[in-house]
Design an enzyme around this catalytic site. Structure first.
Site, PDB file in Angstrom:
ATOM      1  N   MET A  80       0.855  -1.134  -0.152  1.00  0.00           N
ATOM      2  CA  MET A  80      -0.026  -0.159  -0.191  1.00  0.00           C
ATOM      3  C   MET A  80       0.783   1.270   0.044  1.00  0.00           C
ATOM      4  O   MET A  80       2.040   1.228   0.117  1.00  0.00           O
ATOM      5  CB  MET A  80      -0.808   0.027   1.426  1.00  0.00           C
ATOM      6  CG  MET A  80      -1.995  -1.177   1.045  1.00  0.00           C
ATOM      7  SD  MET A  80      -3.093  -0.990   2.450  1.00  0.00           S
ATOM      8  CE  MET A  80      -4.171   0.281   2.198  1.00  0.00           C
ATOM      9  N   HIS A  81       0.292   2.417  -0.274  1.00  0.00           N
ATOM     10  CA  HIS A  81       0.830   3.850  -0.039  1.00  0.00           C
ATOM     11  C   HIS A  81       1.868   4.225  -0.994  1.00  0.00           C
ATOM     12  O   HIS A  81       1.805   5.488  -0.992  1.00  0.00           O
ATOM     13  CB  HIS A  81       1.371   3.772   1.267  1.00  0.00           C
ATOM     14  CG  HIS A  81       0.585   3.192   2.523  1.00  0.00           C
ATOM     15  ND1 HIS A  81      -0.851   3.930   2.638  1.00  0.00           N
ATOM     16  CD2 HIS A  81       0.814   2.600   3.545  1.00  0.00           C
ATOM     17  CE1 HIS A  81      -1.129   3.260   3.739  1.00  0.00           C
ATOM     18  NE2 HIS A  81      -0.318   2.242   4.196  1.00  0.00           N
ATOM     19  N   ASP A 239      -2.741  -4.850   0.506  1.00  0.00           N
ATOM     20  CA  ASP A 239      -2.345  -6.187   0.966  1.00  0.00           C
ATOM     21  C   ASP A 239      -2.714  -6.581   2.240  1.00  0.00           C
ATOM     22  O   ASP A 239      -3.221  -7.969   2.385  1.00  0.00           O
ATOM     23  CB  ASP A 239      -0.819  -6.189   1.182  1.00  0.00           C
ATOM     24  CG  ASP A 239      -0.200  -5.102   1.883  1.00  0.00           C
ATOM     25  OD1 ASP A 239      -0.897  -4.230   2.506  1.00  0.00           O
ATOM     26  OD2 ASP A 239       0.978  -4.850   1.949  1.00  0.00           O
TER      27      ASP A 239
END
Length: 495
Positions: A80-81, A239
């Site tokens: 992520m991110h 995830d």
């Protein structure tokens, strides 16, 4: 029908094939590098993701003898991110800035000062953290103005792979929840955040639920991968949300604990809920509902560092055997697992990994066990917050590489004071991605139905009462350590 799950992780990509009966037909993986150009920076080359994803898919299809016309759909699980920025010709403008990158402290302060925490929570459900995507965009705007002006598309890591597979700019709401750009409660982009960032809304991908179809494989990609027929691609998930699907964490009361590169405590909710102190993330779940999540930035990666760097050349199993011989509490040694700063509960990019309580009698086994215990204590911090906000915890499921260690699972059960359940698969995010693909293709009516077919509880590790009592006392000492060292962490950031 066959469904593929692509799990784009922090250090490798794994591709899993399953059929409609819940059978795992095969898997393949490829590793790639993380680059650390400066202290607290972490980057990857998106092209490495793409090349290795293609190779893994081709290997899976070949070695598992999967008929080219039987793959019906593909789902994703993604780290992520991360910020992936493309120009008008779809070229990657700079290396992807990853989830664990900590360079954006000033940008987080700017966002918080501009909106105020209460307003920010109202807009996006979360506080501004260095790992999130929006602060990364602001950092580029401040420090790489010429590149910022060329940005035409902003994607998350797994969505770059989607783009290469389908030509579509799309994401799902679970992954988008970690950008600090999504109105999580209403599952739509926050116009106020977009305006503050100074970006065009068209730069952001189209939003989907994790099980919705976002596109189809292009003809060129199918030819390269050796596939035929109409291959659907679904939204997929971040995830942790995908891992939750892959463990059956889809109903209230079920908590998933991940002992992966990062550590996660994930609790499913039917309704939107926010911790008033923003100690936990409030995100969209990949089943169309919501979840709360605590994240520690370094979990199994602490053990990886201890084995591969601090004890380079030592055998992994030998180190764990030494840890098993160390007594509970490690003869007074405590490890703070902040090798990449921390997110939950402290949100402090300056926090450092620290051994406390060393003496002339301390052994390497004590220090190894202290790493295992320190990570478990860090995860317990998130569990305690869930209890504070009255989350019902009736079941805890552990996944991730660290959960394969019997010693670590027992330590986790003892420190949590609760039974840790084992399921019939440790595929996590890859399986969750494949399940989402199956739901999107219409093979299963609901995610819950699919989870029942794929996932079974096969064992458990129960806490030892005496150990629980002793760990409760040690945890109180552990929690005081950060407060005692907080000012030093800030001072040491300037060394």
């Amino acid at each position: 029908m066959i469904f593929l799950g692509i799990d784009l992780g922090a250090s490798s990509v794994k591709v899993l094939a399953v059929d409609q009966e819940g059978n795992i037909l095969g898997e393949a993986s490829r590793e790639y590098l993380v680059h650390y150009p400066k202290s607290n920076w972490a980057e990857q080359n998106p092209e490495d993701w793409w090349v290795n994803t293609k190779e893994a898919i081709k290997e899976l299809i070949s070695k598992s003898n999967i008929p080219s016309d039987k793959v019906r759909s593909i789902g994703f699980s993604g780290q992520m991110h991360g910020l992936v920025a493309l120009d008008e010709s779809n070229n990657v403008l700079f290396p992807a800035i990853l989830w664990c990158d900590q360079r954006t402290t000033e940008e987080c302060e700017d966002i918080t000062n501009h909106f105020g925490q209460e307003k920010l929570t109202e807009l996006v459900g979360n506080k501004a953290l260095t790992g999130f995507t929006a602060p990364k965009i602001l950092w580029v705007k401040k420090n790489k103005q010429e590149l910022f002006e060329k940005i035409r598309h902003i994607l998350l890591p797994k969505d770059y792979i989607r783009f290469k597979l389908t030509g579509d700019y799309a994401t799902d709401v679970s992954d988008a929840s970690g950008m600090l750009l999504l109105d999580v409660e209403n599952r739509t982009w926050s116009q106020e955040m977009i305006e503050y960032m100074g970006i065009d809304k068209d730069c952001l991908p189209k939003l989907y639920e994790s099980y919705e179809i976002t596109g189809n494989l292009t003809k060129e990609v199918k030819e390269e991968l050796g596939l035929s027929g109409d291959v659907l691609v679904v939204g997929g998930a971040g995830d942790n949300a995908a891992g939750a699907i892959g463990t059956g964490t889809v109903k209230e009361g079920t908590v998933m604990v991940t002992l992966g590169t990062s550590g996660v405590v994930f609790a499913a909710h039917d309704e939107y809920a926010v911790d008033s102190k923003n100690r936990l993330h409030a995100f969209c779940h990949s089943n169309g509902k919501y979840h709360s999540m605590g994240v520690m930035l370094s979990a199994a990666s602490c053990l990886k560092w201890w084995v591969e760097e601090a004890n380079k050349g030592m055998d992994f199993d030998e180190l764990l055997n030494e840890a098993a011989l160390s007594k509970l509490g490690c003869d007074g040694v405590i490890f703070l697992p902040y090798l990449m700063g921390e997110r939950t509960p402290y949100a402090d990019p300056n926090a450092k990994g620290t051994f406390l309580g060393l003496s002339m009698t301390s052994t390497r086994g004590d220090m190894t066990r202290a790493v295992l215990e320190g990570v478990a204590f860090g995860l317990r911090d998130s569990l305690e917050i869930l209890k504070d906000i009255k989350v019902n915890i009736s079941q805890i499921i552990a996944i991730g590489g660290g959960s394969k260690s019997p010693l670590w699972k027992q330590i986790l059960a003892d420190i949590f004071g609760q039974t840790i359940e084992e399921i019939n698969t440790n595929q996590g995010g890859a399986l969750g991605a494949a399940i989402l693909a199956g739901v999107g293709a219409g093979e299963f009516k609901t995610i819950e139905e699919a989870c029942t077919k794929f996932i079974k509880v096969v064992g458990s590790v129960k806490p030892i009462d005496e150990n629980v009592k002793r760990y409760n006392k040690i945890h109180k000492i552990y929690t005081k350590a950060y407060e005692s060292l907080k000012d030093w962490f800030e001072l040491s950031a300037n060394i």
